[in-house]
Design an enzyme around this catalytic site. Structure first.
Site, mmCIF file in Angstrom:
data_model
loop_
_atom_site.group_PDB
_atom_site.id
_atom_site.type_symbol
_atom_site.label_atom_id
_atom_site.label_comp_id
_atom_site.label_asym_id
_atom_site.label_seq_id
_atom_site.Cartn_x
_atom_site.Cartn_y
_atom_site.Cartn_z
ATOM 1 N N GLY A 139 0.803 -1.221 0.000
ATOM 2 C CA GLY A 139 0.000 0.000 0.000
ATOM 3 C C GLY A 139 0.836 1.271 0.000
ATOM 4 O O GLY A 139 2.068 1.241 -0.086
ATOM 5 N N GLY B 127 2.742 1.085 3.117
ATOM 6 C CA GLY B 127 3.499 -0.170 3.170
ATOM 7 C C GLY B 127 4.772 -0.150 2.328
ATOM 8 O O GLY B 127 5.823 -0.605 2.788
ATOM 9 N N ASP C 81 0.622 -8.756 1.847
ATOM 10 C CA ASP C 81 -0.562 -7.985 1.440
ATOM 11 C C ASP C 81 -1.501 -8.956 0.736
ATOM 12 O O ASP C 81 -1.109 -10.096 0.433
ATOM 13 C CB ASP C 81 -0.160 -6.827 0.489
ATOM 14 C CG ASP C 81 -1.171 -5.672 0.520
ATOM 15 O OD1 ASP C 81 -2.372 -5.917 0.289
ATOM 16 O OD2 ASP C 81 -0.751 -4.523 0.777
ATOM 17 N N ASN D 264 -12.098 -1.132 8.229
ATOM 18 C CA ASN D 264 -10.799 -1.449 8.842
ATOM 19 C C ASN D 264 -10.902 -2.301 10.106
ATOM 20 O O ASN D 264 -9.991 -3.084 10.403
ATOM 21 C CB ASN D 264 -10.030 -0.157 9.124
ATOM 22 C CG ASN D 264 -9.544 0.504 7.838
ATOM 23 O OD1 ASN D 264 -9.712 -0.065 6.756
ATOM 24 N ND2 ASN D 264 -8.964 1.669 7.932
ATOM 25 N N ILE E 97 -0.979 0.816 12.846
ATOM 26 C CA ILE E 97 -1.072 2.080 12.111
ATOM 27 C C ILE E 97 -2.490 2.293 11.573
ATOM 28 O O ILE E 97 -2.976 3.419 11.481
ATOM 29 C CB ILE E 97 -0.033 2.092 10.954
ATOM 30 C CG1 ILE E 97 1.399 2.126 11.518
ATOM 31 C CG2 ILE E 97 -0.269 3.267 10.018
ATOM 32 C CD1 ILE E 97 2.507 1.997 10.477
ATOM 33 N N ASP F 207 2.061 12.189 14.746
ATOM 34 C CA ASP F 207 1.635 13.405 15.459
ATOM 35 C C ASP F 207 2.844 14.110 16.075
ATOM 36 O O ASP F 207 2.929 15.344 16.071
ATOM 37 C CB ASP F 207 0.613 13.038 16.557
ATOM 38 C CG ASP F 207 -0.607 12.340 15.977
ATOM 39 O OD1 ASP F 207 -1.090 12.793 14.920
ATOM 40 O OD2 ASP F 207 -1.056 11.338 16.550
ATOM 41 N N HIS G 174 -5.361 9.454 18.561
ATOM 42 C CA HIS G 174 -4.947 9.819 17.206
ATOM 43 C C HIS G 174 -6.160 10.152 16.333
ATOM 44 O O HIS G 174 -6.463 9.442 15.373
ATOM 45 C CB HIS G 174 -4.100 8.699 16.575
ATOM 46 C CG HIS G 174 -3.689 9.017 15.169
ATOM 47 N ND1 HIS G 174 -2.788 10.028 14.867
ATOM 48 C CD2 HIS G 174 -4.087 8.516 13.972
ATOM 49 C CE1 HIS G 174 -2.644 10.106 13.558
ATOM 50 N NE2 HIS G 174 -3.438 9.207 12.986
HETATM 51 N N1 LIG Z 1 -1.528 5.955 12.501
HETATM 52 C C1 LIG Z 1 -1.315 6.947 11.668
HETATM 53 O O1 LIG Z 1 -0.752 7.970 12.042
HETATM 54 C C2 LIG Z 1 -1.707 6.814 10.224
HETATM 55 C C3 LIG Z 1 -1.183 7.709 9.274
HETATM 56 C C4 LIG Z 1 -1.538 7.571 7.941
HETATM 57 C C5 LIG Z 1 -2.431 6.559 7.563
HETATM 58 N N2 LIG Z 1 -2.941 5.718 8.492
HETATM 59 C C6 LIG Z 1 -3.858 4.631 8.134
HETATM 60 O O2 LIG Z 1 -3.117 3.571 7.536
HETATM 61 C C7 LIG Z 1 -3.991 2.783 6.720
HETATM 62 C C8 LIG Z 1 -3.341 2.499 5.364
HETATM 63 O O3 LIG Z 1 -3.168 3.683 4.640
HETATM 64 P P1 LIG Z 1 -2.523 3.648 3.161
HETATM 65 O O4 LIG Z 1 -2.475 5.047 2.698
HETATM 66 O O5 LIG Z 1 -1.289 2.827 3.150
HETATM 67 O O6 LIG Z 1 -3.681 2.883 2.368
HETATM 68 P P2 LIG Z 1 -3.538 2.051 0.998
HETATM 69 O O7 LIG Z 1 -4.928 1.785 0.500
HETATM 70 O O8 LIG Z 1 -2.608 2.752 0.073
HETATM 71 O O9 LIG Z 1 -2.854 0.700 1.426
HETATM 72 C C9 LIG Z 1 -3.487 -0.209 2.259
HETATM 73 C C10 LIG Z 1 -3.012 -1.592 1.908
HETATM 74 O O10 LIG Z 1 -3.655 -2.506 2.792
HETATM 75 C C11 LIG Z 1 -3.900 -3.674 2.032
HETATM 76 N N3 LIG Z 1 -4.904 -4.510 2.667
HETATM 77 C C12 LIG Z 1 -6.252 -4.401 2.670
HETATM 78 N N4 LIG Z 1 -6.803 -5.423 3.351
HETATM 79 C C13 LIG Z 1 -5.784 -6.186 3.786
HETATM 80 C C14 LIG Z 1 -5.708 -7.391 4.531
HETATM 81 N N5 LIG Z 1 -6.798 -8.023 4.971
HETATM 82 N N6 LIG Z 1 -4.485 -7.893 4.788
HETATM 83 C C15 LIG Z 1 -3.371 -7.262 4.365
HETATM 84 N N7 LIG Z 1 -3.382 -6.146 3.639
HETATM 85 C C16 LIG Z 1 -4.574 -5.617 3.356
HETATM 86 C C17 LIG Z 1 -4.334 -3.160 0.652
HETATM 87 O O11 LIG Z 1 -4.228 -4.186 -0.317
HETATM 88 C C18 LIG Z 1 -3.357 -2.020 0.462
HETATM 89 O O12 LIG Z 1 -2.198 -2.447 -0.201
HETATM 90 C C19 LIG Z 1 -5.292 3.593 6.637
HETATM 91 O O13 LIG Z 1 -6.230 3.033 7.528
HETATM 92 C C20 LIG Z 1 -4.895 4.972 7.098
HETATM 93 O O14 LIG Z 1 -5.956 5.703 7.645
HETATM 94 C C21 LIG Z 1 -2.595 5.835 9.813
HETATM 95 O O1 LIG Z 2 -5.487 11.579 8.568
HETATM 96 C C1 LIG Z 2 -5.589 10.404 8.221
HETATM 97 O O2 LIG Z 2 -6.645 9.903 7.848
HETATM 98 C C2 LIG Z 2 -4.364 9.552 8.192
HETATM 99 C C3 LIG Z 2 -3.544 9.632 9.440
HETATM 100 O O3 LIG Z 2 -4.262 9.295 10.575
HETATM 101 C C4 LIG Z 2 -2.834 10.933 9.601
HETATM 102 O O4 LIG Z 2 -2.803 11.480 10.706
HETATM 103 O O5 LIG Z 2 -2.249 11.412 8.610
#
Ligand SMILES: NC(=O)c1ccc[n+]([C@@H]2O[C@H](COP(=O)([O-])OP(=O)(O)OC[C@H]3O[C@@H](n4cnc5c(N)ncnc54)[C@H](O)[C@@H]3O)[C@@H](O)[C@H]2O)c1
Ligand SMILES: O=C(O)C[C@H](O)C(=O)O
Length: 354
Positions: free
Chosen positions: A50, A53, A73, A133, A156, A189, A216
């Protein structure tokens, strides 16, 4: 040239680490703790193809503390693994795709990082991601409980305020829950608070530290600028209010700028790599490794809360208190409690329904 660039990426990762006191990878290497003699450590990324990832896989490949990098993935991982695997650093890289390969991906993991799941689009809150999710996190955590019950889990996937409680409940049901090993990754953050503070205070960003506590999402993200170092005397109350709001809205700022193409990926991969590096150092016995994280906690009335935690050989060694808060921060703390409480309860209820 290549070695110089790798060293500079590695040392900027360690320099930027929240804990100014934790020894850098380079000081470990100087002490004769070479990547060859560093313990074998397997790190698995779930959601490795992703937006987060892929760059996270790259940054973990650059970390000399990793000996095995497992990339999982539902699709696309063979390509990512082949690509990252050609980089001439310590770890051996293997890609796994599809549920039937999940067990192999997880077996023997010391750390599992989970950026699997859907990201926000403009107009959405993180909680709007819950329906999709929560199920993804539940099934991945069920597999973690089965195949690598002793691993540290770095969550995450959003909404972190709910996905961490979901993971805890799944682990409890499987009889393997250890509160010292489950982390909601809130490092982004902290990364944002440091950047915005340094910009406003006009101080070099490398030396800045700002704890961020709470959760968060929106107002649950509470940066403690009163504890920021170096102290800035040139910031007014209005500046601090604006800095707090910008940190709380940092994710939304990126979602809007990406205009439908997802949320933060590159800065998140950086933050995820910093946090995983801190966990690896803790596991390897490096003293005084401290990072903020959303963990099981008794420092407030809530069962989960983000604050500074000291990392050690078994995960969390100590959840540190909040320290002195300004009146503005005390108010922020009071306001965030109901929001965070309901997100935590929503996660717990989801994990326990049938
Ligand atoms: N904690 C934080 O600060 C933070 C920051 C940014 C994003 N995020 C979160 O991280 C997550 C991913 O964001 P992204 O931009 O990489 O999204 P993305 O859609 O680009 O990538 C997500 C990946 O997860 C994979 N996936 C889906 N279901 C799955 C499963 N059952 N098993 C394994 N892989 C699976 C998808 O195939 C994809 O490759 C989102 O929920 C986003 O909100 C959190
Ligand atoms: O804002 C989002 O949805 C992704 C992540 O939690 C962030 O803080 O960037």
């Amino acid at each position: 040239m290549k070695t110089t660039m790798l060293r500079s990426i590695q040392s900027s990762l360690t320099r930027a680490n929240n804990s100014a006191s934790s020894p850098s990878t380079h000081s470990l290497l100087r002490r004769g703790y070479s990547s060859e003699s560093a313990p074998e450590r397997k790190v698995t990324v779930l959601g490795a193809a992703g937006g987060i990832g892929q760059p996270l896989a790259l940054l973990m490949k650059l970390n000399p503390l990793v000996s095995h990098l497992s990339l999982y993935d539902i699709a696309g991982t063979p390509g990512v693994a082949a690509d990252v695997g050609h980089i001439n650093t310590r770890s051996e890289v293997v890609g796994f795709m599809g549920e039937e390969q999940l067990g192999k991906a997880l077996e023997g993991s010391d750390i599992v990082i989970i950026p699997a799941g859907v990201p926000r689009k403009p107009g959405m809150t993180r909680d709007d991601l819950f329906n999709i999710n929560a199920g993804i996190v539940k099934s991945l955590c069920t597999a973690i409980a089965k195949y690598c019950p002793n691993a540290l889990v770095n969550m995450i996937s959003n909404p972190v305020n709910s996905t961490v409680p979901i993971a805890a409940e799944i682990f409890k049901k499987a009889g393997i829950y250890d509160e010292k090993k489950l982390f909601g990754v809130t490092t982004l953050d902290v990364v944002r608070a440091k950047t915005f503070y340094a910009g406003k205070a006009r101080v070099p960003v490398e030396g800045v530290n700002v704890p961020v506590v709470g959760g968060h999402a929106g107002i649950t993200i509470l940066p403690l600028f009163s504890q920021a170092t170096p102290k800035a005397n040139n910031l007014s109350g209005e500046d601090l209010t604006a800095l707090t709001k910008r940190t709380q809205d940092g994710g939304t700022e990126v979602v809007e700028a990406k205009a439908g193409k997802g949320s933060a990926t590159l800065s998140m991969a950086y933050a995820g790599a910093i946090f995983a590096d801190a966990c690896l150092k803790g596991l390897n016995g490096v003293p005084d490794v401290v990072e903020c994280s959303f963990v099981q906690s008794s420092i407030t009335e809530l069962p989960f809360f983000a604050s500074k935690v000291r990392l050690g050989k078994n995960g969390i060694e100590e959840v540190l208190g909040l320290g002195p808060l300004s009146d503005f921060e005390k108010q922020g703390l009071e306001s965030l409690i109901p929001d965070l409480k309901s997100s935590i309860e929503k996660g717990i209820a989801f994990a326990n329904k049938s």
